[in-house]
Scaffold this motif. Sequence first.
Motif, PDB file in Angstrom:
ATOM      1  N   VAL A 226     -20.433 105.827 -45.101  1.00 13.34           N
ATOM      2  CA  VAL A 226     -21.887 105.811 -45.250  1.00 13.34           C
ATOM      3  C   VAL A 226     -22.347 104.826 -46.314  1.00 13.34           C
ATOM      4  O   VAL A 226     -23.382 104.178 -46.166  1.00 13.34           O
ATOM      5  CB  VAL A 226     -22.400 107.236 -45.569  1.00 13.34           C
ATOM      6  N   GLY A 227     -21.577 104.666 -47.374  1.00 17.67           N
ATOM      7  CA  GLY A 227     -21.979 103.818 -48.489  1.00 17.67           C
ATOM      8  C   GLY A 227     -22.179 102.350 -48.158  1.00 17.67           C
ATOM      9  O   GLY A 227     -22.818 101.630 -48.921  1.00 17.67           O
ATOM     10  N   TYR A 228     -21.663 101.890 -47.031  1.00 18.06           N
ATOM     11  CA  TYR A 228     -21.788 100.476 -46.667  1.00 18.06           C
ATOM     12  C   TYR A 228     -22.548 100.259 -45.368  1.00 18.06           C
ATOM     13  O   TYR A 228     -22.538  99.160 -44.824  1.00 18.06           O
ATOM     14  CB  TYR A 228     -20.405  99.831 -46.562  1.00 18.06           C
ATOM     15  N   ILE A 229     -23.195 101.276 -44.845  1.00 20.64           N
ATOM     16  CA  ILE A 229     -23.908 101.151 -43.574  1.00 20.64           C
ATOM     17  C   ILE A 229     -25.377 100.853 -43.839  1.00 20.64           C
ATOM     18  O   ILE A 229     -26.033 101.549 -44.607  1.00 20.64           O
ATOM     19  CB  ILE A 229     -23.766 102.433 -42.731  1.00 20.64           C
ATOM     20  N   MET A 230     -25.887  99.816 -43.182  1.00 20.79           N
ATOM     21  CA  MET A 230     -27.305  99.495 -43.235  1.00 20.79           C
ATOM     22  C   MET A 230     -27.905  99.930 -41.903  1.00 20.79           C
ATOM     23  O   MET A 230     -27.261  99.811 -40.855  1.00 20.79           O
ATOM     24  CB  MET A 230     -27.509  97.989 -43.435  1.00 20.79           C
ATOM     25  N   SER A 231     -29.132 100.434 -41.947  1.00 23.73           N
ATOM     26  CA  SER A 231     -29.751 100.911 -40.719  1.00 23.73           C
ATOM     27  C   SER A 231     -31.229 100.567 -40.692  1.00 23.73           C
ATOM     28  O   SER A 231     -31.842 100.315 -41.729  1.00 23.73           O
ATOM     29  CB  SER A 231     -29.565 102.425 -40.582  1.00 23.73           C
ATOM     30  N   ALA A 232     -31.767 100.571 -39.474  1.00 21.77           N
ATOM     31  CA  ALA A 232     -33.197 100.341 -39.282  1.00 21.77           C
ATOM     32  C   ALA A 232     -33.666 101.141 -38.079  1.00 21.77           C
ATOM     33  O   ALA A 232     -32.937 101.280 -37.097  1.00 21.77           O
ATOM     34  CB  ALA A 232     -33.486  98.854 -39.061  1.00 21.77           C
TER      35      ALA A 232
END
Length: 113
Positions: free
Chosen positions: A36-42
């Motif tokens: 989770v610490g490296y996931i970017m989302s939109a």
Amino acid sequence: MPFINLKTNVQLDKAKKEALNQKLTQAVTLIPGKSVGYIMSAVEDNVSMMFGGKADEPVAYVSVSVLHSAPRSAYEKLTEEICRILAEDAGITDNCYVSFFETDNWGMNGFMF
């Protein structure tokens, strides 16, 4: 380093967007080695989208970009989870496409992984 991007023609309030962002981010951890610490989302809602030439049904397109590759089985599990989340949280039960993009070149904060 994954990036997950949801586009939908469904209008979502701020709380629903944040909840979807959180659930989709967590779902990406189904890919081995992704945290989770490296996931970017939109989450992009209220997008002008059609499915089969019709604009009156809920639709969604989700793209997932990852560094390197993952087993097809991980993508299958993630696709199932994404569609489950969208059905439960956004009322999108059909007309949901999920695509995956793999790259060996990914930069962040001025350096390459």
